[in-house]
Design an enzyme around this catalytic site. Structure first.
Site, PDB file in Angstrom:
ATOM      1  N   LYS A   1      -0.112   4.281  -3.466  1.00 52.12           N
ATOM      2  CA  LYS A   1       0.458   4.272  -2.127  1.00 52.12           C
ATOM      3  C   LYS A   1       1.806   3.563  -2.183  1.00 52.12           C
ATOM      4  O   LYS A   1       1.893   2.457  -2.721  1.00 52.12           O
ATOM      5  CB  LYS A   1      -0.487   3.532  -1.176  1.00 52.12           C
ATOM      6  CG  LYS A   1       0.007   3.421   0.259  1.00 52.12           C
ATOM      7  CD  LYS A   1      -0.955   2.601   1.107  1.00 52.12           C
ATOM      8  CE  LYS A   1      -0.435   2.510   2.550  1.00 52.12           C
ATOM      9  NZ  LYS A   1      -1.315   1.684   3.399  1.00 52.12           N
TER      10      LYS A   1
ATOM     11  N   LYS B   1      -0.444  -0.392  -4.791  1.00 53.01           N
ATOM     12  CA  LYS B   1       0.133  -0.381  -3.452  1.00 53.01           C
ATOM     13  C   LYS B   1       1.443  -1.148  -3.490  1.00 53.01           C
ATOM     14  O   LYS B   1       1.461  -2.361  -3.680  1.00 53.01           O
ATOM     15  CB  LYS B   1      -0.830  -1.003  -2.439  1.00 53.01           C
ATOM     16  CG  LYS B   1      -0.313  -0.977  -1.002  1.00 53.01           C
ATOM     17  CD  LYS B   1      -1.356  -1.553  -0.059  1.00 53.01           C
ATOM     18  CE  LYS B   1      -0.871  -1.561   1.372  1.00 53.01           C
ATOM     19  NZ  LYS B   1      -1.877  -2.128   2.297  1.00 53.01           N
TER      20      LYS B   1
END
Length: 334
Positions: free
Chosen positions: A250, A197
């Site tokens: 992500k 992330k």
């Protein structure tokens, strides 16, 4: 002029829609899609998020209606976020038995027991400083946060969640959550880790949706530097070792190289998150008539599958399910 005759005629396999379909290497399917939802307190609430056209804050009663609609699309999984009414330094609503996510899980399961409910586990929306961990003296503390993340995961499992998805990026959180779930008897509940992330600029609309913008500083001490690749592989390897059942990248759109590298190195199911900023850019361009939304969305999601994603979290999911049902995949015209 005498043309050469020994060149490759690759266009033969593109001549008709039927041939293109026959040799298509990457297939986008409605079963690949996970639809994010935001549940909030109140009654009769269906409030559109200003920066995310078509995405709403939903009270539990309106969430039930949404689940009835989703259940008709063929989408098989949702990712649930909560918008709490109360925030405190210990993020207590995150793990409260009557917290908004816990209420939402139970409502979804009552409406459609077969729909897979994935729950985001993080503290940022549940405390006034908007960070993903406990804050003391302006510092985000790693180890004291792990206990609260595990408590949150356990409360979600108790409410009926099918998959736990920690997004906080604290070190050791997969091990802590796995241990907590196992000790409480939830040995069969899988963990979908936000393994990679990045500290991305594409999260802005989500922070409006989740009311989770940091009150000070940023999240660069725990989310990843967008310039780094090898670090992503270390993060994923650590999560595999700690017991993750899924890996996630992500954002998705500008990190397809990372998706491919994880796909080549790990054999767990791989998820990509087509995040809010990516969604909002496409929506804004389409509303201005600069792009054809359906074509662009289908091309993007096909690209994420081609890069190696098994599953895609996307706010476009309901539209894509409709387009695929209408048989639009070759009609992508891409």
């Amino acid at each position: 002029m005498q043309l050469p005759t020994d060149f490759k005629r690759l266009r033969r396999l593109r001549r008709t829609a039927a041939i293109r379909s026959l040799v298509r290497e990457t297939e986008l399917n409605v079963r690949d899609l996970i639809y994010p939802l935001f549940v909030a307190h109140g009654t009769g609430v269906k409030e559109e998020i200003g920066s995310m056209p078509g995405v709403y804050h939903l009270s539990v009663d309106m969430l039930r209606r949404e689940i009835q609609e989703i259940s008709q699309t063929g989408i098989e999984a949702v990712l649930l976020f909560g918008v709490p009414a109360h925030k405190d330094d210990l993020s207590s609503e995150a793990y409260a038995q009557e917290g908004i996510v816990q209420q939402g899980i139970r409502a979804i399961k009552e409406e459609n027991p077969d729909l897979t409910v994935i729950t985001d586990v993080c503290l940022c929306a549940y405390n006034p400083h908007g960070h993903c961990g406990i804050v003391r003296g302006g510092q985000i503390l790693n180890d004291p946060t792990l206990e609260l993340l595990a408590k949150t995961a356990i409360s979600h499992a108790q409410a009926g969640a099918d998959i736990i998805a920690p997004s906080d990026m604290m070190d050791g959180r997969i091990a802590a959550i796995r241990a907590g779930l196992d000790q409480e008897g939830f040995v069969d509940i899988p963990i979908m880790s936000y393994s990679v992330k990045y500290a991305s600029s594409f999260y802005g609309p989500f922070r409006e949706a989740a009311h989770s913008a940091p009150a000070f500083g940023d999240r660069k001490t725990y989310q990843m530097d967008p310039a780094n690749t090898r670090e992503a592989l270390r993060e994923a390897a650590a999560d595999v070792e700690e017991g993750a059942d899924f890996l996630m990248v992500k954002p998705a759109m500008v990190y397809m190289d990372i998706i491919r590298q994880l796909r080549d190195r790990f054999d767990l199911p791989l998820v990509s998150y087509n995040v809010s900023g990516e969604y909002s850019m496409i929506k804004a361009a389409a509303q201005n008539g600069w792009i054809e939304e359906r074509q662009v969305v289908l091309e993007l999601l096909t690209g994420l599958k081609r890069a190696g994603s098994d599953l895609i979290i996307t706010y476009h999911a309901k539209d894509v399910a409709k387009w695929l049902r209408e048989g639009c995949l070759d009609a992508q015209r891409i």
